[in-house]
Design an enzyme around this catalytic site. Structure first.
Site, PDB file in Angstrom:
ATOM      1  N   LYS A 205      48.807  28.760  86.050  1.00 12.64           N
ATOM      2  CA  LYS A 205      48.871  29.293  87.414  1.00 12.64           C
ATOM      3  C   LYS A 205      47.773  28.635  88.249  1.00 12.64           C
ATOM      4  CE  LYS A 205      48.899  33.863  89.695  1.00 12.64           C
ATOM      5  NZ  LYS A 205      48.749  35.324  89.475  1.00 12.64           N
TER       6      LYS A 205
ATOM      7  N   SER B  80      52.688  38.216  91.058  1.00 19.76           N
ATOM      8  CA  SER B  80      52.364  36.982  91.740  1.00 19.76           C
ATOM      9  C   SER B  80      52.467  35.745  90.855  1.00 19.76           C
ATOM     10  CB  SER B  80      50.943  37.071  92.296  1.00 19.76           C
ATOM     11  OG  SER B  80      49.990  37.099  91.250  1.00 19.76           O
TER      12      SER B  80
ATOM     13  N   SER C  75      50.939  41.414  87.890  1.00 21.83           N
ATOM     14  CA  SER C  75      51.354  40.048  88.228  1.00 21.83           C
ATOM     15  C   SER C  75      51.722  39.141  87.054  1.00 21.83           C
ATOM     16  CB  SER C  75      50.265  39.364  89.059  1.00 21.83           C
ATOM     17  OG  SER C  75      50.290  39.840  90.373  1.00 21.83           O
TER      18      SER C  75
END
Lengths: 96, 512
Positions: free
Chosen positions: B79, B154, B178
């Site tokens: 990420k 997310s 997330s």
């Protein structure tokens, strides 16, 4: 608790944001809705409850006071949007 | 089954036996990225040359029987929120579009040490704020199971990358769900460890008392392997816990005897999609057939979890994001335009004779901060800064922030009480399967309410895992969430693996 447009202007300054007229209007509606939802917390009796700032509560964590290498000046300045050889540059803050 | 459909654990067997080379494996995933990511949009950047070079070097070391790390040769996606020395790390924000960290996050260093092969950096909601990955400043990520739908967020890019076979493993972060929520919506395994289990050094902060880094994989075994690699104490993160890390990948296949599973009465109220409810209840039956006992429990304060979270997380965010001031790193507004604007404002106020206005006019420095942040942040980040600044401001601190901290303790106490009676808590991960892109974007509160089943674990600091447990009639994945007491990740993995081995939901792959 409602949150007014004037409140939002003040909060935007505190948060160092600048909102357009449109953003301010939308934000006022949305924040009022969210704060209205959050207001349900007031119905819970929390007298005598210790606030919990961290999930896993640890006491102060100390390390030995030893000098170790850190970023060089050049590395620390490498992402600066505006700089000279020695430091960060900002708009003039004196003499206004 | 295509090579990219296999699990990391299977790949590792091939790599260790010599039947598979990392170069071949890495190329397979890079080809897959090239073939499908123009439709999915999971990656913000792909480093094909770097990955192949690294794979080649690991193959050589392995061929020479030199020491290699635990993940040697396995491709992995990260990420875009973890600092990687010299690599652009954007947090999906215009604010950090050009940011090249001068150091590695501890997790990145550990993965490098483990000889993982970094294939690319994945899309996310800006500064990890959101649950749909639509808040990225750069691109929309689509759910590999249905390209009209959101992968969640997310960490939507990481979840979609694994679900689409573009990486066997990925790293995400979980502040309010997330990792677990996108894992559920994309039909992969995702896990949030105990707060403090994984070092946050070099993780771009959103809400520091809630943020935690964790693994994504196609199986529970893969998630266990990846957590084992990244967990552990780090002197550079004072909140990281100095406790031993069990060998999760070794113990994961041991079933738990006399397992007591709790299901939460409050999780099955209104608002839960019927298909999700029946898939989750079917999962309970699977556990019963494996010898577990099911127990009804109550988490009486769970209905306040979302409200509590949306005070605490934005408050911490407003404080953490104060560092984006256009001075030290990141975006800065155009200074000439800013000064011209300020001069025009001054003239206008002078002409109008507005003394109060002149008195309150921004200084050049404050206007620089404000324009920088207005231009550098997207709408959701601004909303959270506003919300947090409001909750922390004079006159409201006690009513909101302090109140939320007290609720947080009550929420944790609910879990403490529950875990006196049961070993694991099982339930839904989201109220419904993946929503359509754009469906939630006009209604922030509705988007926040999707977090109803996930935020409690962050507030309480306990570990949670999501694995696939069914599919809707429309063919969308449905996730099962399991939660364990703090530091009981081993129990969580073993319990999840029992379900995985008894069912075939982990074998399903998105058709692309």
């Amino acid at each position: 608790m409602s949150i007014s447009r004037r409140d939002n202007e003040k909060v935007a300054l505190l948060g160092r944001l600048r909102l357009t007229e449109d953003e301010l209007a939308i934000m006022t509606t949305e924040l009022a809705q969210i704060v209205g939802y959050v207001d349900q917390l007031s119905e819970v009796d929390t007298d005598g409850i210790e606030p919990m700032a961290h999930a896993i509560e640890v006491a102060n964590v100390f390390r030995a006071d030893e000098v170790s290498p850190s970023l060089s000046r050049e590395e620390a300045l490498s992402n600066a949007p505006h700089r000279d050889e020695r430091g960060y540059l900002v708009p003039a803050v004196l003499g206004e | 089954m295509a090579l990219f459909d296999q699990t990391a654990t299977e790949h590792l067997k091939g790599l260790e036996s010599g039947a598979l080379k990392s170069v071949e494996l890495t190329q397979t995933y890079l080809d897959r990225i090239r073939a499908v990511d123009n439709r999915v949009g999971a990656f913000l950047s792909v480093d094909a040359d770097g990955a192949l070079k690294r794979a080649e070097e690991i193959d050589e070391r392995r061929a020479k029987k030199q020491r290699v790390g635990r993940l040697a040769g396995l491709p992995l996606a990260v990420k875009d929120i973890l600092c990687e020395r010299g690599k652009v790390t954007t947090c999906a924000s215009r604010m950090l579009q050009q940011f090249r960290p001068p150091y590695d996050a501890t997790v990145i260093a550990k993965l490098r040490e483990a000889d993982a092969v970094f294939v690319g950096r994945t899309n996310m909601d800006e500064f990890a704020m959101g649950g749909s990955t639509e808040n990225s400043a750069f691109q929309v990520t689509r759910n590999p199971w249905d390209l009209e739908r959101s992968p969640g967020g997310s960490s939507g890019g990481s979840a979609a990358a694994v679900a689409a076979g573009m990486a066997p493993l990925a790293i995400g972060t979980d502040t309010g769900g997330s990792i677990r929520q996108p894992a559920g919506l994309c039909g992969v395994v995702g896990m949030k460890p105990t707060y403090g289990r994984v070092s946050r050094f070099g993780l771009i902060a959103f809400a520091s008392s809630l943020d935690q880094i964790g693994p994504f994989g196609q199986s529970v075994e893969d998630a266990a392997l990846l957590l084992e690699t990244i967990a552990g104490h780090d002197p550079r993160d004072t909140t990281s816990l100095d406790v031993p890390v069990p060998a999760y990948s070794q113990s994961v296949n041991k079933p738990l005897a006399n397992l007591r599973i709790g299901w939460v009465r409050e999780h099955f109220g209104g608002g839960l999609d019927k298909e999700v409810e029946s898939a989750v209840r079917a999962a309970f039956e699977v556990y019963k057939s494996l010898g577990a006992t099911l127990h009804e429990i109550s988490l009486p304060h769970s209905k306040y979890a979302v409200a509590t979270y949306y005070v605490i997380a934005p408050s911490e965010a407003s404080s953490n994001l104060a560092r984006y001031d256009g001075v030290h790193f990141g975006y800065r507004t155009d200074e000439k335009e800013m000064l011209a604007e300020l001069a025009a404002d001054r003239r206008r106020l002078e002409t109008a004779g507005d003394k109060a206005g002149l008195e309150h006019l921004d200084s050049a420095l404050v206007r620089m901060y404000r324009r920088t942040r207005a231009e550098g942040f997207g709408p959701e980040v601004k909303r959270r800064i506003m919300l947090g600044t409001y909750a922390l401001s004079a006159g409201y601190y006690d009513a909101y922030y302090l109140k939320a901290l007290k609720l947080r303790r009550l929420i944790r106490k609910d879990f403490d009480d529950a875990f006196g009676k049961v070993d694991l808590i099982a339930g839904p991960i989201t109220p419904a399967p993946a929503f359509k892109i754009g469906e939630m974007s006009g209604d922030p509160l509705a988007m926040y309410l999707v977090d109803i089943y996930t935020v409690s674990a962050n507030l309480a600091g306990i570990p949670g895992l999501c694995l696939p447990c069914g599919r809707s009639q429309a063919g969308l994945p449905i996730g099962l969430q399991l939660q364990a007491p703090a530091l009981e990740e081993e129990r969580l993995f073993c319990g999840a693996r029992m379900f995985e081995q008894a069912t075939d939901w982990d074998k399903g792959r998105a058709k692309l």
